[in-house]
Design a protein around this motif. Sequence first.
Motif, PDB file in Angstrom:
ATOM      1  N   PRO A 195       0.815  -1.213   0.000  1.00 46.71           N
ATOM      2  CA  PRO A 195       0.000   0.000   0.000  1.00 46.71           C
ATOM      3  C   PRO A 195       0.848   1.262   0.000  1.00 46.71           C
ATOM      4  CG  PRO A 195       0.187  -0.808   2.233  1.00 46.71           C
ATOM      5  CD  PRO A 195       0.997  -1.751   1.366  1.00 46.71           C
ATOM      6  N   TRP A 196       0.240   2.368  -0.429  1.00 49.51           N
ATOM      7  CA  TRP A 196       0.933   3.644  -0.506  1.00 49.51           C
ATOM      8  C   TRP A 196       0.055   4.763   0.049  1.00 49.51           C
ATOM      9  CZ3 TRP A 196       5.635   2.311  -1.800  1.00 49.51           C
ATOM     10  CH2 TRP A 196       5.840   1.242  -2.678  1.00 49.51           C
ATOM     11  N   PRO A 197       0.671   5.775   0.669  1.00 49.73           N
ATOM     12  CA  PRO A 197      -0.112   6.944   1.053  1.00 49.73           C
ATOM     13  C   PRO A 197      -0.677   7.640  -0.185  1.00 49.73           C
ATOM     14  CG  PRO A 197       2.032   6.942   2.140  1.00 49.73           C
ATOM     15  CD  PRO A 197       2.081   5.878   1.096  1.00 49.73           C
ATOM     16  N   LYS A 198      -1.761   8.326   0.008  1.00 53.26           N
ATOM     17  CA  LYS A 198      -2.379   9.029  -1.105  1.00 53.26           C
ATOM     18  C   LYS A 198      -1.400  10.013  -1.747  1.00 53.26           C
ATOM     19  CE  LYS A 198      -6.040  12.202  -2.316  1.00 53.26           C
ATOM     20  NZ  LYS A 198      -6.640  13.439  -1.837  1.00 53.26           N
ATOM     21  N   GLY A 199      -1.295   9.920  -3.076  1.00 45.38           N
ATOM     22  CA  GLY A 199      -0.482  10.856  -3.830  1.00 45.38           C
ATOM     23  C   GLY A 199       0.987  10.515  -3.923  1.00 45.38           C
ATOM     24  N   SER A 200       1.453   9.476  -3.242  1.00 45.93           N
ATOM     25  CA  SER A 200       2.895   9.196  -3.221  1.00 45.93           C
ATOM     26  C   SER A 200       3.357   8.356  -4.398  1.00 45.93           C
ATOM     27  CB  SER A 200       3.279   8.509  -1.911  1.00 45.93           C
ATOM     28  OG  SER A 200       2.702   7.220  -1.828  1.00 45.93           O
ATOM     29  N   VAL A 201       2.445   7.619  -5.044  1.00 45.24           N
ATOM     30  CA  VAL A 201       2.809   6.777  -6.181  1.00 45.24           C
ATOM     31  C   VAL A 201       1.851   7.060  -7.322  1.00 45.24           C
ATOM     32  CG1 VAL A 201       2.915   4.406  -7.048  1.00 45.24           C
ATOM     33  CG2 VAL A 201       3.864   4.951  -4.804  1.00 45.24           C
ATOM     34  N   ARG A 202       2.408   7.418  -8.453  1.00 41.50           N
ATOM     35  CA  ARG A 202       1.611   7.687  -9.648  1.00 41.50           C
ATOM     36  C   ARG A 202       1.558   6.446 -10.523  1.00 41.50           C
ATOM     37  NH1 ARG A 202      -1.086  12.022  -7.900  1.00 41.50           N
ATOM     38  NH2 ARG A 202       0.316  13.714  -7.265  1.00 41.50           N
ATOM     39  N   ARG A 203       0.687   6.477 -11.498  1.00 44.22           N
ATOM     40  CA  ARG A 203       0.533   5.310 -12.370  1.00 44.22           C
ATOM     41  C   ARG A 203       1.817   4.999 -13.130  1.00 44.22           C
ATOM     42  NH1 ARG A 203      -5.620   5.001 -14.511  1.00 44.22           N
ATOM     43  NH2 ARG A 203      -6.620   6.104 -12.797  1.00 44.22           N
ATOM     44  N   GLU A 204       2.593   6.052 -13.438  1.00 42.27           N
ATOM     45  CA  GLU A 204       3.813   5.840 -14.226  1.00 42.27           C
ATOM     46  C   GLU A 204       5.027   5.473 -13.377  1.00 42.27           C
ATOM     47  OE1 GLU A 204       3.428  10.258 -13.288  1.00 42.27           O
ATOM     48  OE2 GLU A 204       2.105   8.610 -13.902  1.00 42.27           O
ATOM     49  N   THR A 205       4.869   5.405 -12.064  1.00 45.71           N
ATOM     50  CA  THR A 205       5.998   5.098 -11.189  1.00 45.71           C
ATOM     51  C   THR A 205       6.582   3.724 -11.515  1.00 45.71           C
ATOM     52  OG1 THR A 205       5.069   6.422  -9.399  1.00 45.71           O
ATOM     53  CG2 THR A 205       6.752   4.816  -8.799  1.00 45.71           C
ATOM     54  N   ASP A 257      -8.111  10.456  -5.919  1.00 48.59           N
ATOM     55  CA  ASP A 257      -7.463  11.399  -6.837  1.00 48.59           C
ATOM     56  C   ASP A 257      -6.774  10.705  -8.007  1.00 48.59           C
ATOM     57  OD1 ASP A 257      -5.263  10.230  -5.641  1.00 48.59           O
ATOM     58  OD2 ASP A 257      -4.249  12.123  -5.176  1.00 48.59           O
ATOM     59  N   GLY A 258      -6.872   9.379  -8.075  1.00 47.05           N
ATOM     60  CA  GLY A 258      -6.265   8.628  -9.169  1.00 47.05           C
ATOM     61  C   GLY A 258      -4.874   8.114  -8.884  1.00 47.05           C
ATOM     62  N   SER A 259      -4.264   8.533  -7.775  1.00 48.17           N
ATOM     63  CA  SER A 259      -2.950   7.993  -7.442  1.00 48.17           C
ATOM     64  C   SER A 259      -3.095   6.547  -6.977  1.00 48.17           C
ATOM     65  CB  SER A 259      -2.273   8.850  -6.369  1.00 48.17           C
ATOM     66  OG  SER A 259      -3.016   8.839  -5.165  1.00 48.17           O
ATOM     67  N   ILE A 260      -1.987   5.846  -6.955  1.00 46.07           N
ATOM     68  CA  ILE A 260      -2.016   4.418  -6.658  1.00 46.07           C
ATOM     69  C   ILE A 260      -2.128   4.194  -5.148  1.00 46.07           C
ATOM     70  CG2 ILE A 260      -0.765   2.235  -6.828  1.00 46.07           C
ATOM     71  CD1 ILE A 260      -1.804   3.272  -9.478  1.00 46.07           C
ATOM     72  N   LYS A 261      -3.079   3.369  -4.770  1.00 46.41           N
ATOM     73  CA  LYS A 261      -3.296   3.017  -3.367  1.00 46.41           C
ATOM     74  C   LYS A 261      -2.613   1.701  -3.022  1.00 46.41           C
ATOM     75  CE  LYS A 261      -7.179   2.813  -0.080  1.00 46.41           C
ATOM     76  NZ  LYS A 261      -8.670   2.890   0.009  1.00 46.41           N
ATOM     77  N   TRP A 262      -2.703   0.734  -3.912  1.00 47.20           N
ATOM     78  CA  TRP A 262      -2.053  -0.566  -3.749  1.00 47.20           C
ATOM     79  C   TRP A 262      -1.400  -0.969  -5.071  1.00 47.20           C
ATOM     80  CZ3 TRP A 262      -1.562  -3.951   0.388  1.00 47.20           C
ATOM     81  CH2 TRP A 262      -2.256  -3.629   1.545  1.00 47.20           C
ATOM     82  N   THR A 263      -0.213  -1.547  -4.979  1.00 44.65           N
ATOM     83  CA  THR A 263       0.474  -2.106  -6.143  1.00 44.65           C
ATOM     84  C   THR A 263       0.694  -3.589  -5.918  1.00 44.65           C
ATOM     85  OG1 THR A 263       1.640  -0.023  -6.547  1.00 44.65           O
ATOM     86  CG2 THR A 263       2.511  -1.978  -7.616  1.00 44.65           C
ATOM     87  N   GLY A 264       0.416  -4.375  -6.958  1.00 47.84           N
ATOM     88  CA  GLY A 264       0.742  -5.782  -6.927  1.00 47.84           C
ATOM     89  C   GLY A 264       2.118  -6.012  -7.515  1.00 47.84           C
TER      90      GLY A 264
END
Length: 916
Positions: free
Chosen positions: A71-81, A104-111
Amino acid sequence: MSETSRREFLKGSALATAGMATGNLHDSSLLTAMEPVPQPASGQQFTQPLSLNWLADRPPLVATGVSWGVPWPKGSVRRETAFRLSNQGTDLPLQSWPLAYWPDGSIKWTGFATVLPAAAKGPFLLAPGSDRSAPGAVIVTKGSDAITVDTGVLKSSIPLSGSDLIKSMTMGGKPIVGAAQLVCILQQGPETDADDSPRRERFLSEVQRVTVEQSGPVRAVVKIEGVHRGLTSKREWLPFTVRLYFYSGQTAVRLLHTIIFDGDQEKDFIRGLGLRFGVPLRDEPRNRTVRFASAEGGVWSEPLQPGGGNIAQENGQQFNGNPVFDKNAIWSDFKLTQANPYGFTITKRTNAQSTWLFSDAGKRAAGLAFAGDLQGGLSICVKDFWQSFPAGLEIRNGASPTAEMVAWLWSPDAPEMDMRFYDTKGHGLDAAYEDIQPGFSTPYGVARTSELTLYPTDSWRTRENTAALAHDANTPALLACTPEHVHSTGVFGVWSLPDRSTPFKKSMEDGLDSVLAFYERQVEDRSWYGFWQYGDFMHSYSAPRHVWHYDWGGHAWDNTELGAPLWLWYSYLRSGRYDLFRLAEAHLRNTSETDVYHLGPMKGLGTRHNVIKWGDGAKEVRISQAAHWRIFYFLTTDERAGDIMDMVAESAGDAISRYDPMREAAPATAGEPSVRIRIGPDWFALAGNWMTAWERTNDPRWQKLILAGVDSLVAMPYGLQTGKQTPNFRAAAAIVGLDKATGKLTPIPDQVTKAFAPVNYNLATIQGGAEVMFELVPLLGRKDFEAAWLRNCRIGRAPADVYARDMTTGNEGADAGYVLTGQAGPRLAAYVFAKTGDKAFAEKAISMLVEQRSGIATPHIIGGPNALNSIEEDAAISTNEAAQTGLSTIQLLELCKDQLPTEAPVRPVRAPRSGS
């Protein structure tokens, strides 16, 4: 709390409400009255490496592919990260994909997916930047009749239709695994004392759809869907889903198998259910071997033809025969049968015309079988094998060019699978806590998921390697970030990290641990095992009999009642303990499948607690809700859990329109809406389903459904407490109308006075509702909805005149006199304190929590003659109260952390529960 701290907290809460600005808050808003823990400002990018480690106590013994979520805090990881993963300075292959989004569209969880070498030690560092590991990829190719998956060392052909799930697996061009199918033996009716045996028919898988869900570079996932088809009748039934997981450079293939029962429980009795694989063999029988593994690390290993070459063969050496030993019998068929959780047998025979010979026995099998020779073979391991009895492993025709290996999920050597209700009648809610309704005690639509691992090899396997495969398959690899990181990101609402810094906090933490440890031991002491049961807990206890009420109506299997899945998952989240993960995982695998309807008219609903998992007549969305399954999904990326969450989001609204949850307790009267639900737990559960779909897809249609309900609720005369109420306790609920197409809610006035009144009831928030709202309120950023929710928490049992004045003044009941009592009380009062700073609510929350019965377990040993086996007993514990007290404690320790007493609490004397 200082006034400066108070202002900072309120400022943070306002930011959270406006848009989940986790940068200035601890655990999103977390609604805490403590000093805010510094976090990266909203929008600050992920720049520092994140440490990950193995979840289990030790790393996998063999090289393995692994998938997990971060998981990521809101706004800390963008789709292009972009990301890179390293271990001890060496970059590792990495694949990533979004699992969830913030509003806001930023990433909340990354697999993520990677491949790790055997015994790789942590930590592993996840950092921003492009992957710099050595190239390697899974290559997926779709042909006209099959999909080919090439990991670089294993090539698998997966047909697009027909009976085969897998056509072949090859290594270096050499066939290692032949055709694989699902097999089912269907018996028409149960075995009886009559002379005539019921007719049986064999069924094979019939593939209807194949989908590539991921295609590399590190991981590929292929989903196969179909039905079982009768070899004689051609009947099609028992839908299945099989997923195959492949990793770059790996020969191991993970297999996730799900069946949905769509038969007639009075006629359709499964006698055998399994997966069958062909295994090409090349060496002489004397150089072929069959193996089974025990759960204790033992390995049973025998050649097909015993004799003087056994030592050479065990060392992987060719034995060219001996005139004396060449005359020995060739054993062609072998089977291991785990008939119960405390014993298995191994038998073998030379041919179908000869007897089975007892070979050996043990307590618990690891679920691994191997058939092969010096040039390779196949190992199959069924996870949680003995726990899911009756199970079996079988190798047939071992002396032929292609042996047949079957992993029996339901052994044909066991009695038939009987899905019928436990009696021919119901026994009444008042007598048996059993809400039986004609035609509703049906398994039609329930499911079962099993996990297997395939280990093909083109060389000889040692005994040590065989034992290692059995270990790893039963303790699947998972990487995890620390509880502190998960907590800091603001996901999953309100929960605390363990803290034993004062006697009070230590007492609370020790109490939490004692109850969890008690349930861990109860699983073994009470043999809570079986194909349809493993993972669930019993509901309530019978002190005179020294047993849980396994045979008494609604007192038996718990079926997610009062948030047991959430209690287990939050307990894992805050501790990071592997044993709690396994406990919660088993609970989820069972309750998400056997308590939930996955097809048919009740699709999307779940069954209330009963002797038989699907036996109770109450079918409700609170049992099946996505809130129960989402934590596991995000931690593991598990696609099957994703299927279930998709299904309940799409189907529960339709099903609830067909099956009014209050049809028995408060029947509809003339003029009421055609679709009725309770604000809690029904709308809270639906909103949680839609919230999960919204975060997973970023699709605004789910947000619109939620907001339609929010708009309706804030406009109602008494907010979240508006609705129809009857004197019947069971009907004490805010019943409103639902437009399932739009999500709009309609208040229902009293049918006599035509007026509205606030509805005071405890059940709304204790079945996942509070946990959903703790997340949803700040996510939406609606101040009017936040105020409505706060009012519900603050004066939940106020009379109409107080509630009406509060709607205007906003300060009635500020002394905590109207806060709900009972199991809902502590968490709601704690929330009010966190939002208002009124210490009266903190004091109320703490006092209510300390008084709850299941805050600590104090078991003692019961032995003969009072019990069959020596067991632990705590007759004052019930699973409802354990789950609710656990959740309230976890939440209150966060919300009231600066108001907690220092001294350890004096807990009330606990007696066995009345009526037990």
